[in-house]
Enzyme design. Structure first.
Site, PDB file in Angstrom:
ATOM      1  N   LYS A 179       3.912  -5.997  33.852  1.00 23.82           N
ATOM      2  CA  LYS A 179       5.337  -5.644  33.723  1.00 23.82           C
ATOM      3  C   LYS A 179       5.510  -4.211  33.209  1.00 23.82           C
ATOM      4  CE  LYS A 179       9.705  -5.730  33.332  1.00 23.82           C
ATOM      5  NZ  LYS A 179      10.587  -5.671  34.485  1.00 23.82           N
ATOM      6  N   ASN A 224       6.982  -0.849  35.432  1.00 24.16           N
ATOM      7  CA  ASN A 224       8.162  -0.052  35.072  1.00 24.16           C
ATOM      8  C   ASN A 224       7.769   1.387  34.743  1.00 24.16           C
ATOM      9  OD1 ASN A 224      10.074  -1.914  35.573  1.00 24.16           O
ATOM     10  ND2 ASN A 224      10.645  -2.315  33.456  1.00 24.16           N
ATOM     11  N   LYS A 258      30.080 -15.901  24.957  1.00 20.31           N
ATOM     12  CA  LYS A 258      29.430 -15.919  26.278  1.00 20.31           C
ATOM     13  C   LYS A 258      29.397 -17.343  26.842  1.00 20.31           C
ATOM     14  CE  LYS A 258      26.127 -12.208  26.648  1.00 20.31           C
ATOM     15  NZ  LYS A 258      24.768 -11.729  26.644  1.00 20.31           N
ATOM     16  N   CYS A 273      15.746  -1.027  30.526  1.00 19.95           N
ATOM     17  CA  CYS A 273      14.325  -1.334  30.733  1.00 19.95           C
ATOM     18  C   CYS A 273      13.412  -0.116  30.737  1.00 19.95           C
ATOM     19  CB  CYS A 273      14.159  -2.129  32.023  1.00 19.95           C
ATOM     20  SG  CYS A 273      14.875  -3.766  31.889  1.00 19.95           S
TER      21      CYS A 273
HETATM   22  P1  NAD Z   1      20.504  -9.185  27.069  1.00 18.93           P
HETATM   23  O1  NAD Z   1      20.670  -8.452  25.796  1.00 18.93           O
HETATM   24  O2  NAD Z   1      21.440  -8.981  28.189  1.00 18.93           O
HETATM   25  O3  NAD Z   1      20.495 -10.764  26.775  1.00 18.93           O
HETATM   26  C1  NAD Z   1      19.817 -11.343  25.704  1.00 18.93           C
HETATM   27  C2  NAD Z   1      20.570 -12.616  25.319  1.00 18.93           C
HETATM   28  O4  NAD Z   1      19.791 -13.309  24.347  1.00 18.93           O
HETATM   29  C3  NAD Z   1      21.934 -12.364  24.697  1.00 18.93           C
HETATM   30  O5  NAD Z   1      22.915 -13.116  25.375  1.00 18.93           O
HETATM   31  C4  NAD Z   1      21.771 -12.843  23.257  1.00 18.93           C
HETATM   32  O6  NAD Z   1      22.958 -13.402  22.717  1.00 18.93           O
HETATM   33  C5  NAD Z   1      20.685 -13.895  23.410  1.00 18.93           C
HETATM   34  N1  NAD Z   1      19.960 -14.169  22.166  1.00 18.93           N
HETATM   35  C6  NAD Z   1      19.412 -13.288  21.300  1.00 18.93           C
HETATM   36  N2  NAD Z   1      18.830 -13.950  20.290  1.00 18.93           N
HETATM   37  C7  NAD Z   1      19.001 -15.264  20.514  1.00 18.93           C
HETATM   38  C8  NAD Z   1      18.628 -16.442  19.813  1.00 18.93           C
HETATM   39  N3  NAD Z   1      17.946 -16.380  18.665  1.00 18.93           N
HETATM   40  N4  NAD Z   1      18.993 -17.642  20.333  1.00 18.93           N
HETATM   41  C9  NAD Z   1      19.693 -17.687  21.497  1.00 18.93           C
HETATM   42  N5  NAD Z   1      20.076 -16.622  22.206  1.00 18.93           N
HETATM   43  C10 NAD Z   1      19.732 -15.415  21.723  1.00 18.93           C
HETATM   44  O7  NAD Z   1      19.006  -8.882  27.548  1.00 18.93           O
HETATM   45  P2  NAD Z   1      18.444  -8.795  29.053  1.00 18.93           P
HETATM   46  O8  NAD Z   1      18.845  -7.512  29.683  1.00 18.93           O
HETATM   47  O9  NAD Z   1      18.722 -10.083  29.743  1.00 18.93           O
HETATM   48  O10 NAD Z   1      16.882  -8.679  28.748  1.00 18.93           O
HETATM   49  C11 NAD Z   1      16.141  -9.754  28.224  1.00 18.93           C
HETATM   50  C12 NAD Z   1      14.670  -9.403  28.336  1.00 18.93           C
HETATM   51  O11 NAD Z   1      14.296  -9.273  29.714  1.00 18.93           O
HETATM   52  C13 NAD Z   1      14.283  -8.067  27.693  1.00 18.93           C
HETATM   53  O12 NAD Z   1      13.009  -8.180  27.143  1.00 18.93           O
HETATM   54  C14 NAD Z   1      14.271  -7.106  28.861  1.00 18.93           C
HETATM   55  O13 NAD Z   1      13.405  -6.013  28.650  1.00 18.93           O
HETATM   56  C15 NAD Z   1      13.750  -7.987  29.972  1.00 18.93           C
HETATM   57  N6  NAD Z   1      14.144  -7.560  31.326  1.00 18.93           N
HETATM   58  C16 NAD Z   1      15.394  -7.107  31.559  1.00 18.93           C
HETATM   59  C17 NAD Z   1      15.763  -6.739  32.845  1.00 18.93           C
HETATM   60  C18 NAD Z   1      17.144  -6.204  33.125  1.00 18.93           C
HETATM   61  O14 NAD Z   1      17.345  -5.666  34.220  1.00 18.93           O
HETATM   62  N7  NAD Z   1      18.096  -6.333  32.223  1.00 18.93           N
HETATM   63  C19 NAD Z   1      14.849  -6.855  33.905  1.00 18.93           C
HETATM   64  C20 NAD Z   1      13.586  -7.357  33.637  1.00 18.93           C
HETATM   65  C21 NAD Z   1      13.241  -7.714  32.336  1.00 18.93           C
END
Ligand code: NAD
Length: 447
Positions: free
Chosen positions: A222, A226, A35, A278
């Protein structure tokens, strides 16, 4: 301000880009090397309209950096956003493994006062959990450093994430520290006052509300938001099923309901149900918290049940149309859980594809962006190159995701190439009258 964003997924990447665009210095750190490699080349690893342009623009302006050196990024910045995934465990409880890993690393890397911001969606009490883990991991020779924790949940919608981040409906800041709250207000000031290039260009001269609260209330805002949105959809889907039984039309029913300003017309579209990364996990997590704290989660559990049933309703409709599913060819239109994203997490498409395959059908799925199903389905489904490739010789066409391009399909051509003209419109976006007039056997949801 000097910001580090840990996790460059849908939330972290958009957050990092947005904060860079309003003038902060942002380092986005992720452990995923592929990435970060793409991002360093200015390429966006996810499909999110408009995001790639802002990535390259901010790399060039020197406001946005990407690295796999998470510890280094923590050390050099003052405000650390945690944006890692919090997927559900089988019980519904969020899996906090990634979050705990990051908290430990922050503890080990601490070299001065820092504000730690939880942007991941996390269960009640996580602010306190993160603080404890960080404090337990501060290396002895590193001295004791003060930290403050902030809960700052994200409300962006995939597919509209850039706009949502630049012009949010509210910013929620939950913290027990006045110093951290003051810093966060300063960080968000350009967004709150919509005083930056994108906002000015798009004439968003609105004032963004900022809600200051304690971390527990912020965490709950939050989940409750949702869960409420999912409830609205499940409610209207249940009404749609009643419509089918009594001969009413859900479109007219929702229109009539939505004109009542206490109800409104948003999130009132009947269909195959909600999915994505989500809603499913957040509703389950809130139900889990309720039960953990000894209060019933009757509505939340019903919201989940209605949604599971709604996916099965589409399969039932297919059975009504086709009888035995074995050896039938079924075209599934849409793999992403909603339009304008490549996200297939908990997508309704996956449930119906699996069920059709289990019943012995050949499934051809087409999506304008997603060219691969999640691994457990991928080997069993044929990924079609176009709507027409999917529909060729099919006994049934099932529309699952309401991509715009599905609204304008050439149904004359589709009628010619399908083996039988059966259509299930899982999103109620097609013109029932027109299709019926062309000789299609059309079924929508509640119409
Ligand atoms: P995602 O899986 O797309 O991204 C998570 C990222 O974190 C990945 O790139 C992964 O490689 C990285 N990661 C994991 N462990 C790590 C570590 N130890 N060190 C560094 N990087 C690390 O997740 P997302 O969809 O972006 O969601 C993240 C959070 O936000 C979740 O809790 C989700 O519920 C919340 N959220 C998501 C959305 C959405 O629309 N996707 C909207 C609001 C809130």
């Amino acid at each position: 301000m000097e910001v580090c964003v840990i996790g460059t997924g849908y939330v972290g990447l958009v957050t990092g880009v947005c904060l860079a665009e309003v003038g902060h210095h942002v380092i986005c750190a992720d452990k995923d090397e592929s990435k970060i490699k793409m991002l360093l080349e200015g390429k966006c690893p996810i499909y999110e309209p408009g995001l790639e342009d802002f990535i390259s623009k901010n790399i060039k302006s020197g406001h946005l950096f990407f690295t796999t050196d998470v510890a280094g990024a923590i050390k050099s910045q003052d405000i650390i956003f945690i944006c890692v995934g919090t997927p559900p465990l089988p019980t519904g409880k969020p899996d906090l493994t990634s979050l705990d890993d990051v908290a430990r690393l922050i503890g080990k890397s601490l070299n001065g006062y820092k504000i730690i911001v939880n942007k991941s969606t996390v269960p009640i009490g996580t602010a306190k959990r993160v603080k404890k883990i960080i404090n337990e991991n501060i290396a002895d020779n590193n001295g004791k450093h003060e930290i403050d924790i902030v809960s700052n949940p994200e409300f962006l919608k995939e597919g509209e994430a850039v706009h949502d981040a630049f012009s949010p409906e509210r910013v929620v800041i939950g913290s027990e520290s006045q110093k951290a709250i003051a810093c966060m207000k300063q960080l968000y000031e350009p967004i709150i006052s919509q005083d930056f290039e994108y906002a000015k260009k798009n004439n968003t001269d609105k004032k963004i509300p900022i809600i200051i609260t304690d971390s527990t209330s912020s965490e709950l805002i939050k989940y409750a938001s949702n869960a409420f949105l999912a409830t609205k959809i499940s409610f209207i889907n249940e009404v749609a099923n009643i419509c089918e039984r009594v001969g009413a039309n859900i479109r007219d029913v929702t229109f009539g309901m939505g004109l009542d300003s206490r109800i409104g017309n948003k999130f009132m579209r009947a269909g195959i149900g909600w999915g994505g990364s989500c809603f499913p996990k957040d509703v389950r997590a809130l139900a889990f918290t309720a039960e953990e704290y000894g209060t019933p989660a009757n509505i939340l559990n019903a919201v989940i049940q209605v949604n599971n049933y709604q996916r099965f309703r589409v399969v039932q409709k297919a059975m009504d149309m086709l009888g035995i599913i074995e050896d039938k060819i079924i075209a599934v239109l849409g793999i992403a859980f909603k339009p304008n994203t490549d996200d297939t997490r908990e997508a309704p498409s996956v449930t119906v594809i699996n069920k059709f395959i289990e019943l012995g059908a050949e499934v051809r799925a087409f999506d304008p962006i997603v060219k691969k199903c999640p691994p457990d389905v991928d080997k069993k489904v044929i990924i079609a190159e176009s709507v027409y490739h999917a529909a060729s010789n099919a006994d049934l066409l099932v529309l699952v995701t309401d991509w715009d391009e599905f609204k304008n399909m050439d149904f004359n051509e589709i009628k010619k190439i399908m083996s039988k003209p059966n259509v299930i419109d899982g999103r109620n976006i097609l013109d029932r009258g027109k299709l019926a007039g062309m000789g299609f056997n059309y079924k929508g949801i509640g119409i």
